[in-house]
Design a protein around this motif. Structure first.
Motif, mmCIF file in Angstrom:
data_model
loop_
_atom_site.group_PDB
_atom_site.id
_atom_site.type_symbol
_atom_site.label_atom_id
_atom_site.label_comp_id
_atom_site.label_asym_id
_atom_site.label_seq_id
_atom_site.Cartn_x
_atom_site.Cartn_y
_atom_site.Cartn_z
ATOM 1 N N VAL A 1 2.384 -13.528 -2.267
ATOM 2 C CA VAL A 1 1.256 -13.662 -2.579
ATOM 3 C C VAL A 1 1.979 -13.242 -4.184
ATOM 4 N N ARG A 2 1.180 -13.932 -5.254
ATOM 5 C CA ARG A 2 1.405 -13.727 -6.769
ATOM 6 C C ARG A 2 3.517 -13.755 -6.890
ATOM 7 N N ASN B 1 1.039 -10.671 1.568
ATOM 8 C CA ASN B 1 0.244 -10.357 2.734
ATOM 9 C C ASN B 1 0.526 -9.499 4.411
ATOM 10 N N SER B 2 -0.278 -8.970 4.436
ATOM 11 C CA SER B 2 -0.473 -8.647 6.169
ATOM 12 C C SER B 2 0.417 -9.499 6.886
ATOM 13 N N GLU B 3 0.127 -10.781 6.374
ATOM 14 C CA GLU B 3 1.318 -12.266 6.688
ATOM 15 C C GLU B 3 2.500 -11.935 6.797
ATOM 16 N N TYR C 1 -0.018 -2.504 -3.581
ATOM 17 C CA TYR C 1 0.607 -3.266 -2.878
ATOM 18 C C TYR C 1 1.075 -3.318 -1.895
ATOM 19 N N MET C 2 1.369 -4.431 -0.845
ATOM 20 C CA MET C 2 2.266 -4.503 -0.113
ATOM 21 C C MET C 2 2.982 -5.138 -0.481
ATOM 22 N N ILE D 1 6.761 1.002 4.256
ATOM 23 C CA ILE D 1 5.809 0.108 5.274
ATOM 24 C C ILE D 1 6.759 0.327 6.783
ATOM 25 N N ASP D 2 6.238 1.169 7.451
ATOM 26 C CA ASP D 2 6.403 0.681 8.886
ATOM 27 C C ASP D 2 5.908 -0.230 9.646
ATOM 28 N N ARG D 3 4.623 -0.200 9.573
ATOM 29 C CA ARG D 3 4.451 -1.562 10.242
ATOM 30 C C ARG D 3 2.718 -2.003 9.705
ATOM 31 N N PHE D 4 2.199 -2.517 9.827
ATOM 32 C CA PHE D 4 0.286 -2.605 9.475
ATOM 33 C C PHE D 4 -0.064 -2.586 11.060
ATOM 34 N N ASP D 5 -1.559 -1.758 11.036
ATOM 35 C CA ASP D 5 -1.817 -2.076 12.470
ATOM 36 C C ASP D 5 -3.350 -2.383 11.674
ATOM 37 N N LYS D 6 -3.775 -3.634 12.476
ATOM 38 C CA LYS D 6 -4.160 -4.332 12.299
ATOM 39 C C LYS D 6 -6.164 -5.299 13.519
#
Lengths: 90, 90, 90, 90, 90
Positions: free
Chosen positions: A37-38, A31-33, A2-3, A85-90
């Motif tokens: 969450v939860r 989440n990635s936004e 999980y993030m 986490i450095d970043r999300f790639d989407k």
């Protein structure tokens, strides 16, 4: 996995011996936004994460297999921070 | 791991032998704002927690690895109180 | 197991050694109507899944038993992509 | 562990061999106010619980460690009734 | 364990070797009123269940202990159909 975002830490003097000397961080799953969450949970830090950082969480038996596992022959932990986490790639 | 507040205990005369002599506490998971989250569950106390105290919970196999594990060769427990929370640092 | 859609990946330089060299994908669980359900999580890819593909997820200890398990003697992973979904038959 | 009320049983002729001869009860998780929480599940009875009784549930591997475990060398069960609740102390 | 209705199956050509030759069914968890609860998941069929049938599901390590376990020395499965439900007694 999980993030999550690290939002604080827990201070507990009276605790299971396997928790002595470990950093117990309060984490808010996201989440990635970056939306929460939860609900918050508590995870043992194994990578030097600080408050405000985004991290990768594992739950269950995986949390007892981290790189410093050798130092804990008995371990009650069921959640661990295993990456920053450095970043999300989407 | 989860933060929770101890709200009561369960009395059960007829139970699995591995539960005899253990304190089975009713715990309400909370977040770091002290708001209740999710629903009550039952956890085996391993650190002498009392009603009203804030505690640290573990679930799953971790709950069978607590400091008094040596006394239980067979153990059905899937949730345990493993620390008493003094405070949150945020 | 769960159906999910791959929506991105996570870049983490500082992480548990057992995660080095692995593709950590952000997945959104879905139902068979393709609606998103629950919240995003992060899974280790073991079958070469790309962004936008529908995949099969396993959680827990099963995620540490994938076909490339032999290369990881210690593994913190608790979620893995174990198949690419071609279609649903209903 | 969870508090639950036994609300019925499941009849299944065709099933895994490790389930033959076992009582599979439908249980509704409750809180200490006796309100239903979450959704019904099915648990193997190990203490002689009847319909209408309040019981203590364990999930996961703990459910395969009950006092009659010796009779099942292979066991698919992931939920078991391990106690009959006499009362809640609050 | 959970009650569920089989609603379809998943076709996946590219997958973990331990999944080859297994029937991967889409199941919708239900309660004893036959209402759908939570969200669909995917379970390995071990009892010959067909679409439309009511079944008993196990999750986690229990799903890797089914009667055909001998044929899978390595197994990623975390959910299995272990019985066909004839009826509920309430």
């Amino acid at each position: 996995m999980y993030m999550a975002k690290v939002v604080g830490s827990v201070v507990a003097t009276q605790k299971d011996e396997s928790l002595v000397g470990r950093k117990l961080m309060i984490v808010q799953p996201i989440n990635s936004e970056m939306d929460p969450v939860r609900t918050e949970e508590v995870a043992a830090d194994t990578v030097g994460a600080g408050i405000g950082e985004l991290v990768l969480l594992v739950r269950g038996a995986g949390a007892r297999k981290t790189q410093n596992e050798g130092t804990h022959t008995r371990d009650v932990v069921d959640s661990a921070i295993v990456g920053i986490i450095d970043r999300f790639d989407k």
